[in-house]
Each structure stands twice: as structure tokens, then as C-alpha cells.
Design a protein around this motif. Structure first.
Motif, short mmCIF file in Angstrom:
data_model
loop_
_atom_site.label_atom_id
_atom_site.label_comp_id
_atom_site.label_asym_id
_atom_site.label_seq_id
_atom_site.Cartn_x
_atom_site.Cartn_y
_atom_site.Cartn_z
N LYS A 76 43.41 67.03 12.57
CA LYS A 76 42.71 66.55 11.38
C LYS A 76 43.62 65.65 10.54
O LYS A 76 43.18 64.63 9.99
CB LYS A 76 42.23 67.74 10.55
CG LYS A 76 41.08 68.48 11.18
CD LYS A 76 40.65 69.64 10.30
CE LYS A 76 39.50 70.41 10.93
NZ LYS A 76 39.08 71.57 10.07
N SER A 77 44.86 66.04 10.45
CA SER A 77 45.80 65.25 9.64
C SER A 77 46.11 63.90 10.30
O SER A 77 46.50 62.93 9.64
CB SER A 77 47.09 66.03 9.41
OG SER A 77 47.74 66.28 10.65
N ALA A 78 45.95 63.88 11.67
CA ALA A 78 46.22 62.62 12.37
C ALA A 78 45.09 61.61 12.18
O ALA A 78 45.28 60.41 12.39
CB ALA A 78 46.45 62.87 13.85
N GLU A 113 45.19 55.16 17.04
CA GLU A 113 45.92 55.40 18.29
C GLU A 113 44.95 55.86 19.37
O GLU A 113 44.09 56.73 19.14
CB GLU A 113 46.99 56.48 18.07
CG GLU A 113 47.81 56.76 19.31
CD GLU A 113 48.86 57.84 19.03
OE1 GLU A 113 49.58 58.22 19.99
OE2 GLU A 113 48.96 58.34 17.90
N THR A 114 45.09 55.22 20.55
CA THR A 114 44.29 55.63 21.70
C THR A 114 44.90 56.90 22.30
O THR A 114 46.11 56.98 22.52
CB THR A 114 44.24 54.53 22.75
OG1 THR A 114 43.66 53.34 22.16
CG2 THR A 114 43.42 54.96 23.97
N ILE A 115 44.02 57.85 22.59
CA ILE A 115 44.53 59.13 23.12
C ILE A 115 44.85 59.01 24.59
O ILE A 115 45.83 59.57 25.08
CB ILE A 115 43.49 60.24 22.87
CG1 ILE A 115 43.31 60.47 21.37
CG2 ILE A 115 43.91 61.54 23.57
CD1 ILE A 115 42.30 61.53 21.03
N HIS A 116 44.04 58.26 25.35
CA HIS A 116 44.26 58.14 26.79
C HIS A 116 45.64 57.56 27.06
O HIS A 116 45.99 56.48 26.55
CB HIS A 116 43.19 57.23 27.41
CG HIS A 116 41.81 57.82 27.33
ND1 HIS A 116 41.31 58.72 28.22
CD2 HIS A 116 40.78 57.58 26.44
CE1 HIS A 116 40.08 59.04 27.90
NE2 HIS A 116 39.74 58.35 26.81
N GLY A 117 46.40 58.27 27.85
CA GLY A 117 47.72 57.77 28.25
C GLY A 117 48.77 57.97 27.19
O GLY A 117 49.94 57.65 27.41
N SER A 118 48.42 58.52 26.03
CA SER A 118 49.39 58.76 24.96
C SER A 118 49.55 60.27 24.79
O SER A 118 48.56 60.99 24.61
CB SER A 118 48.90 58.12 23.65
OG SER A 118 49.81 58.45 22.61
N ASN A 119 50.83 60.68 24.80
CA ASN A 119 51.12 62.12 24.67
C ASN A 119 51.82 62.43 23.36
O ASN A 119 52.32 63.56 23.17
CB ASN A 119 52.00 62.58 25.84
CG ASN A 119 51.27 62.44 27.17
OD1 ASN A 119 50.12 62.87 27.30
ND2 ASN A 119 51.94 61.82 28.16
#
Length: 667
Positions: A76-78, A113-119
């Protein structure tokens, strides 16, 4: 074997039996109590380990719940999670089957920020003490990992792997509910929480947090600190037989071992088995206590060596054995102190009894005891004194017995002589009675024959009387018939006269008939005359037959009287015969008794002689005993016993006179 040795052996045997029985009972009792106590203690320890694991699971589940709350707050904070219209082509891999397929998905963004491929986001959440984090996006065949820190076997992140729709996790999340519990994640079991991600009122994905279920590092430290009975220890083995936690066998598979087979085949109520370790003939017996732990699908077990368990009993039995030996030594020392005076006194009494057995009645014993042994010594001394009196009195009695035997012998000889004389007389009386009985028998037989002849004559007379009566009756009937013939002749004569009258009337024609009628008339007269003669003779025959019948009637009673008198004579002869036989039997019995008396007298004489000899032998035996008094020499008989002399035959008896007197007396 001496008495003392026997007593010591007997008491030692009794004590050994008592101590052995006590030891066995004590051993069994202690062993039972120890085993019961150990069973309860080890069962409690297993329960404690089970509780520790259960608390460990609960703690991890609580940790998962906290991690889920933390992950939700950080997302939520993100920023706000959105699905853009951009499509991405991704090759998804089924984590269950390993199959790969291309899928077209919308690109997800959070903030800018895109979630796919990002950890970055999942690693940020992991940095807050969250062990595993994954963001899933829904696809046609399940839910795809688009961001995760969960790794494959090769160490790479499990990106683009998906959970198929048939999973219990997916079924729960599809309902809009959070799944909490145990779940398979890529290559291991986790305690998990799967939170649905809802967009536009529909479940479009899910957020995962979890911790490895079998994180045993903490548990290994706890198990390593546990020791039971020197060499006992706890361990955990999973359902495949692999040691999960073990002091020195961790990771080794023991699926074929006896202890594991016992675990697999145990009933739900069992908690204890025994086996050899190592699993061969040289292995030592161990006892394991166990309980199944369902959350980890494994067995919590503790094992101890039986030798360690029974070591306490062995030490106790050694102490008991030493105590028994010391007790036996002290007891035998005390027993010897008590028995020696008793044995010595018994030896003195045995020596006294031996001298009495040898005939010495002058022996004495000194008694200084006041117990049962003293009473026995007094009784032995009294027995010796009493034997002295008996021997003295018996000596006097033997002398009296010898004199009485001699007198009895003389009397027996006299009785024997008298009995023989009586027997001879009785035999002669018996012979006379036999001759008289023979004469009476002859009289009785003749009387019986006379009675039979008289009876037969009487019967024949009665038969003759009956025949005469029948004859009279027949003659009377003949007379009646003759009267009838006489009447017929008279009637015939009348008819002939009538025929002659009728013939005369007929003249010449009736002359022949008149001649016939005249002849018939003559014949009728002749028949009448013959009938009258026969009637006279019949009347005379009836008279004579009647007189003969009267004479026979008078003769029958006389013949019956004669027969009755002859029967009485025969009965009297039979009575005389019976009396003579009874007298003869009595005489024979008297003769037998006299002979028995004679034989008894002879036996009595022989017995008196034997009694005299026995008195002499008894006197010699009594002489064996030694007393304080002077005792006479053995008894001898001065006069020899009377020898048997056969009785002289008495004077002859007048048998004829005796027979006549007996017959007269019987009549």
C-alpha cells in the motif's frame, strides 16, 4: 552326615530359598516399577518434544500472519496496484507438471514501477524479516509468479512458474478468501498465507508470504541438548525413513530398519517398541518411545539402551547379594553358638540309648538343661529305670508262667484221654442208631405198601358197587321192556281172536285166515309165557344184585378204615425214622465234638510244651539285661511233660440191648 551338618544344610537351603524368592520378588517389583516409571517419563518427554514442535509450527504460522500484514502495508505504501492495457507474452511453467505454455497477460504496475521482471518490492518486503514473498497474476491455467524471492533447485528465482487451478490454494482464493496453512511451494513445504488481489471487484491475483515448514535448525539445538539414561537421545524420522534430526545419522535413510518398520506398523495407541541397534545379531536391545507429528509428517522418537535402564537394578541386586552373604555368615555363627550345646547333649543321650540297647540298664545321665533337650534327658533316664522294673517283674512272671505251663500240660493229657474214650462210646451208639433206623425204614416201607394195596382194594370195591348198581338199573329197564312185550302179546292174542271170529263169519273164504289167526294166537300165548319167565328171572337178578350192592356198601367203609390205620402206621414209622435220624445226627455231632475236644486237648498239650520252651527262651532273653539286682539263672523245667498215651478201648457195649431200649423209648 551329622545332625549339625543336616541342620545347617536345611537352614542354609531355607535361607537361600527365602533370599532368592525375596530377591526375585524385589527384582520383579523394582523392574516393574522402573519400567512403569520410565515409560511414563519417556512418554512425557516425547509429549514435550511434540509440544515443542507444535509450538514451533504455531509460532511460524503466527510469523506468516505478521508477515502478511507487513507485506500488505508495504504494498500500500508503494502505491496503487494497476493493470495497464499493455500486453506481455510470458512462457509460464506449471510447478506441478513442469509443462511450459505461452500466456498473454496485462502488465501490472505499482506507482510508476512495473512489477513484471522487477524484484525490488519483494526483496524490500523480505528485508523486513519476511522469509518468502511472491506476487501472483491470474492466468487461464492458474496463478503466475510475476515477482518472487522463492528459488528453484538451481538457485534461480521461480519467476513465471504458476500454481495450477486444481490446487486447494487456488480454490480458496477464487472464493475471495485468504488461504492459511501448509502448502507446497516450488520444491518444498511452507507454512503460508495467500491473500486475494482484487481489481474492479474481481480476483486478479494474490499475494503470498510464507516460511519453510521444516526449518529444523532451532529444533536441532533443542534435540541435541536432550540425553536420557547416559546414552539415550531423541530423533526425528520422516515418513520415508530418513533421519531428519539425529546425533550422527542425519540424512540417512533407514526405511528397511526394524525400528522404522515398527513405527510404520504401530497402532494409534502404541507408543513403545523394542529393537536391536545396530540392526543385526550383535546389536544391543533398545526401547523407543514415539509419537507421530502430523504437521511435518514425521515421527518424534526417543530411544534408550535397555542395559542403561537396568543398570540401577543390577547395582541394587549386587548390594542385596552382598547383604545376603553377610547375613548368612552371621546367622551360621549364631547358629553354631546355639546348636553346639544341644548337639553335645544329644550325643550324650545317644550314647546312653546305645548302652541301653546293649542291655545295660545301670547307665545314668547328668541333666543340666531346662529346655526340651533337658526334658528328653529326664524322659530317657525314666525309661531306663522303668525298664529295670519291667525286667525284674517279667522275670518273676516267666517263672510263674513256666509252672502254669507244666500244670496245663498234665490237665490237657487227662482231657485228651477222656475225650478219646467218649469218642469210642459215641461211635458205638451211632452204629446202633444206624441199625435201628434201618429197621424203622423197612417197617415204614411195608406199611406204605400195605396202605397202597388197601387203598387200591377199596377203590375196586367202590367200582364193583357202581357196576352192581348199574346192573340193577339195567335189569329194571329189561323188566319194563318185558312188560311191554307181555302187553303186546296180549293185544296180539285179542286181535287173533277177533280175526278168528271174522274168519268164521266169512265161512269158506275166511278159513285160511282163521288158520293164520289161530297160529298167531298160539304164538302170542308162547311170547307171553316166555315174557313172564324172563320177568321172574329179572326180578330174581335185581334182588340178588341189590343184596350184593348192600354187601359191597358195607365192605367199603371197613376197607377205608383199614387203609387209614395202615396210613397211620406208615406215618408213625416215618416219624420214628425222622427221630432216629435226628438222634443219629446228634450222636454224630457229639462224636465230632468229642473228637474236636480230643484234638484241642492234644493241641493244648503241645501248646503248653511250646509255652514252656518259650518261657525258657524268654528267661534267656531277659538275662540279656543288666540291672543292679542279682537275677536268677534262666528257668529250666525239672520234670519232662507227660507224653501222650492213646486211651485204652473201653469194654464192649451190648448193642442189641441198647437198640431195644431206644426203640422202646421212641415208641
Amino acid at each position: 552326615m551329622t545332625l549339625k551338618t543336616r541342620i545347617n544344610t536345611l537352614i542354609a537351603s531355607i535361607l537361600v530359598i527365602i533370599f532368592t524368592s525375596l530377591g526375585i520378588t524385589l527384582f520383579q517389583t523394582i523392574r516393574h516399577d522402573l519400567v512403569t516409571e520410565t515409560d511414563q517419563r519417556m512418554r512425557d518427554l516425547v509429549e514435550d518434544l511434540h509440544t515443542i514442535l507444535n509450538d514451533h509450527v504455531k509460532m511460524k504460522q503466527e510469523q506468516v500472519n505478521i508477515s502478511m500484514n507487513l507485506a500488505q502495508e508495504m504494498m500500500k505504501s508503494a502505491g496503487t496496484l494497476k493493470a495497464s492495457s499493455d500486453l506481455l507474452m510470458i512462457n509460464g511453467t506449471n510447478q506441478s507438471t513442469g509443462g511450459t505454455k505461452a500466456y498473454s497477460v496485462n502488465r501490472w504496475v505499482i506507482g510508476n514501477e512495473t512489477i513484471h521482471g522487477s524484484n525490488r518490492l519483494v526483496d524490500l518486503i523480505q528485508s523486513q524479516s519476511v522469509e518468502a514473498v511472491t506476487i501472483f497474476q491470474k492466468i487461464d491455467d492458474g496463478y503466475l509468479r510475476i515477482a518472487t524471492n522463492v528459488k528453484n533447485h538451481d538457485g534461480s528465482r521461480a519467476i513465471n512458474t504458476f500454481i495450477p487451478n486444481d490446487s486447494d490454494v487456488i480454490k480458496t482464493v477464487e472464493k475471495g478468501e485468504t488461504y492459511r496453512g501448509r502448502a507446497w511451494v516450488v520444491n518444498d513445504w511452507y507454512l503460508t498465507a495467500y491473500q486475494p488481489i482484487v481489481m474492479d471487484g474481481m480476483v486478479k491475483g494474490m499475494l503470498f508470504v510464507g516460511v519453510r515448514e521444516k526449518n529444523y535448525e532451532t529444533l536441532k539445538g533443542i534435540f541435541a541438548s536432550k540425553k536420557y539414561y547416559n546414552n539415550g537421545y531423541p530423533f526425528i524420522v520422516d515418513e520415508t525413513g530418513t533421519f531428519v534430526i539425529h546425533p550422527n545419522q542425519e540424512g540417512k535413510n533407514m526405511a528397511e530398519a526394524s525400528f522404522f518398520q515398527q513405527l510404520k506398523t504401530a497402532s494409534p495407541n502404541e507408543f513403545k517398541t523394542e529393537y536391536r541397534w545396530p540392526d543385526n545379531k550383535d546389536g544391543k536391545m533398545k526401547t523407543q518411545y514415539f509419537k507421530y507429528f502430523a504437521p511435518y509428517k514425521c515421527y518424534i522418537s526417543t530411544s534408550i539402551y535397555n542395559d542403561d535402564l537396568y543398570a540401577r537394578i543390577s547395582r541394587l541386586m549386587n548390594v542385596l547379594l552382598i547383604g545376603m552373604v553377610v547375613s548368612l555368615v552371621l546367622f551360621f555363627a549364631l547358629l553354631s553358638w546355639v546348636l553346639n550345646p544341644i548337639i553335645n547333649k544329644i550325643k550324650e543321650m545317644a550314647a546312653m540309648a546305645k548302652r541301653i540297647a546293649e542291655g545295660d540298664l545301670t547307665v545314668h545321665i547328668v541333666n543340666d538343661r531346662h529346655d526340651e533337650i533337658g526334658v528328653l534327658a529326664i524322659a530317657l533316664q525314666q525309661m531306663s529305670e522303668r525298664l529295670k522294673d519291667i525286667v525284674s517283674n517279667l522275670n518273676v512272671s516267666i517263672q510263674t508262667l513256666a509252672q502254669a505251663s507244666e500244670e496245663l500240660n498234665v490237665a490237657a493229657q487227662k482231657v485228651s484221654i477222656g475225650s478219646n474214650e467218649q469218642a469210642s462210646s459215641a461211635e458205638e451208639v451211632s452204629s446202633a442208631m444206624e441199625e435201628m433206623a434201618s429197621a424203622i425204614d423197612q417197617n415204614a416201607e411195608n406199611a406204605y405198601k400195605t396202605s397202597s394195596a388197601a387203598t387200591l382194594s377199596s377203590q375196586n370195591i367202590e367200582k364193583g358197587n357202581l357196576i352192581v348198581q348199574e346192573t340193577v338199573k339195567s335189569m329194571s329197564q329189561i323188566a319194563d321192556k318185558i312188560k311191554n312185550i307181555n302187553n303186546i302179546a296180549m293185544q296180539t292174542n285179542i286181535l287173533a281172536l277177533n280175526a278168528a271170529v271174522e274168519a268164521a263169519r266169512a265161512g269158506e273164504h275166511g278159513r285160511g285166515f282163521a288158520v293164520v289167526a289161530d297160529e298167531v294166537c298160539k304164538l302170542a300165548e308162547m311170547s307171553r309165557g316166555a315174557a313172564d319167565d324172563i320177568l321172574k328171572l329179572s326180578s330174581q337178578g335185581v334182588t340178588i344184585s341189590t343184596q350184593a350192592g348192600d354187601i359191597l356198601n358195607q365192605l367199603v367203609p371197613e376197607m377205608q378204615k383199614t387203609s387209614a390205620m395202615v396210613d397211620e402206621i406208615a406215618a408213625s414209622s416215618l416219624q420214628q425214622q425222622s427221630g432216629a435220624e435226628q438222634i443219629n445226627v446228634a450222636v454224630n455231632q457229639l462224636s465230632s465234638i468229642i473228637q474236636q475236644n480230643s484234638a484241642s486237648a492234644e493241641e493244648m498239650a503241645a501248646t503248653s510244651e511250646e509255652l514252656t520252651q518259650q518261657a525258657e527262651e524268654l528267661s534267656k532273653l531277659i538275662g540279656f539285661f543288666k540291672t543292679d539286682q542279682l537275677h536268677s539263672a534262666p528257668i529250666t523245667v525239672n520234670e519232662p511233660p507227660l507224653s501222650y498215651r492213646p486211651p485204652q478201648k473201653p469194654g464192649g457195649i451190648n448193642r442189641k440191648k441198647l437198640k431195644q431200649e431206644l426203640i422202646l423209648e421212641m415208641n
